[in-house]
Design an enzyme around this catalytic site. Sequence first.
Site, PDB file in Angstrom:
ATOM      1  N   ILE A 181     -19.202 -20.352  26.083  1.00 35.72           N
ATOM      2  CA  ILE A 181     -19.348 -18.926  25.682  1.00 35.72           C
ATOM      3  C   ILE A 181     -19.877 -18.328  27.295  1.00 35.72           C
ATOM      4  O   ILE A 181     -19.939 -17.295  26.738  1.00 35.72           O
ATOM      5  CB  ILE A 181     -20.701 -18.965  24.657  1.00 35.72           C
ATOM      6  CG1 ILE A 181     -21.388 -20.164  24.655  1.00 35.72           C
ATOM      7  CG2 ILE A 181     -19.496 -18.911  23.559  1.00 35.72           C
ATOM      8  CD1 ILE A 181     -22.741 -19.555  24.111  1.00 35.72           C
ATOM      9  N   ASP A 182     -20.312 -19.137  28.355  1.00 38.44           N
ATOM     10  CA  ASP A 182     -21.028 -18.509  29.469  1.00 38.44           C
ATOM     11  C   ASP A 182     -19.695 -18.045  29.862  1.00 38.44           C
ATOM     12  O   ASP A 182     -18.612 -18.223  30.349  1.00 38.44           O
ATOM     13  CB  ASP A 182     -21.478 -19.937  30.113  1.00 38.44           C
ATOM     14  CG  ASP A 182     -20.533 -21.118  30.547  1.00 38.44           C
ATOM     15  OD1 ASP A 182     -18.915 -20.410  31.485  1.00 38.44           O
ATOM     16  OD2 ASP A 182     -20.155 -22.178  30.113  1.00 38.44           O
ATOM     17  N   HIS A 235     -14.684 -18.772  22.153  1.00 35.69           N
ATOM     18  CA  HIS A 235     -15.705 -19.406  20.888  1.00 35.69           C
ATOM     19  C   HIS A 235     -16.518 -17.803  21.355  1.00 35.69           C
ATOM     20  O   HIS A 235     -17.384 -18.216  21.276  1.00 35.69           O
ATOM     21  CB  HIS A 235     -16.240 -20.276  21.193  1.00 35.69           C
ATOM     22  CG  HIS A 235     -15.569 -21.099  20.155  1.00 35.69           C
ATOM     23  ND1 HIS A 235     -16.018 -22.276  20.583  1.00 35.69           N
ATOM     24  CD2 HIS A 235     -14.601 -21.589  19.466  1.00 35.69           C
ATOM     25  CE1 HIS A 235     -14.821 -23.286  19.885  1.00 35.69           C
ATOM     26  NE2 HIS A 235     -14.237 -23.247  19.369  1.00 35.69           N
ATOM     27  N   CYS A 265     -24.271  -5.807  16.026  1.00 35.49           N
ATOM     28  CA  CYS A 265     -25.018  -4.978  14.669  1.00 35.49           C
ATOM     29  C   CYS A 265     -24.800  -6.059  13.615  1.00 35.49           C
ATOM     30  O   CYS A 265     -23.156  -5.196  12.909  1.00 35.49           O
ATOM     31  CB  CYS A 265     -25.762  -3.933  14.460  1.00 35.49           C
ATOM     32  SG  CYS A 265     -26.384  -3.560  12.592  1.00 35.49           S
ATOM     33  N   ASN A 320     -10.109 -35.789  32.811  1.00 35.69           N
ATOM     34  CA  ASN A 320     -11.726 -35.051  31.694  1.00 35.69           C
ATOM     35  C   ASN A 320     -12.550 -36.734  32.118  1.00 35.69           C
ATOM     36  O   ASN A 320     -11.147 -37.721  32.602  1.00 35.69           O
ATOM     37  CB  ASN A 320     -11.093 -35.273  30.163  1.00 35.69           C
ATOM     38  CG  ASN A 320     -12.121 -34.583  29.588  1.00 35.69           C
ATOM     39  OD1 ASN A 320     -12.898 -34.222  29.575  1.00 35.69           O
ATOM     40  ND2 ASN A 320     -12.514 -36.069  28.361  1.00 35.69           N
TER      41      ASN A 320
HETATM   42 ZN   LIG Z   1     -26.843  -1.557  12.862  1.00 35.69          ZN
END
Ligand SMILES: [Zn+2]
Length: 252
Positions: A106-107, A122, A130, A221
């Site tokens: 997510i970075d 992700h 909101c 990895n």
């Molecule tokens: Zn709102």
Amino acid sequence: MANDKKISQAAEWLKHARHAIALTGAGVSTRSGIPDFRSPGSGLWKRADPMNVASMWGFIEYPQGFYDWVKPLAQTLLTAQPNPAHCALAELETLGCLRAIITQNIDDLHQRAGSKRVLQVHGHLRQATCIRCYHMVEAQPLFEKFLADSDLPTCEICGGVMKPNVVLFGEMLPVSVMYEATEESKRCDVMLIAGSSLEVAPAADLPLVAKKNGAKLIIVNNSSTVLDSQAALILREDVTSALPKVVAQMRK
Ligand SMILES: [Zn+2]
């Protein structure tokens, strides 16, 4: 096969690929100081139950719990810098040898390193939405204010709570991003998989989609992964040393 032979082999396949893509996981960002969110061993969950603080239902029930939990991480995420693994992948794209990066991270470190086509399955922290009226805003000012005063970020239109555009537990993956990631996986002939143990969907599934469509899987990895038996080549080395070596080899 000796390690330098494997590096040469990976470089060779990437160089001659028709459509190579990368799939990256938390391991790519570890050296940038970002802990693995979804891994129980990362220490992040010692302070809280993920199903309470990082699930969609937990967020709706008690958003302050999520924000209190995420606060120590937020500063790290906002200031982290790309490492040699991110830079190597960006260079591969510049060289014309990588068409897209699918990432669980997510970075924004791939983008900060210069990668252009990054599919974040992700979600990400660039925007927040909101949860009541779906109004979407740039997240940076919200986070900066939250880091300063710890007040729950709220919607400027309806007063509802703002949720970063990251995928929480129990939440659907972003449909359009997943569509593109699946299409890329079907289309690629080489998939370079870096820094993921490939335990969690969709990272666990996309390599199989690629392989079914004839792609070679290269896994980089430092520990074993769930799909090692499916790989055409495995580099058991840290991504921050292995990927720059592959790029250096391609430049020869
Ligand atoms: Zn709102």
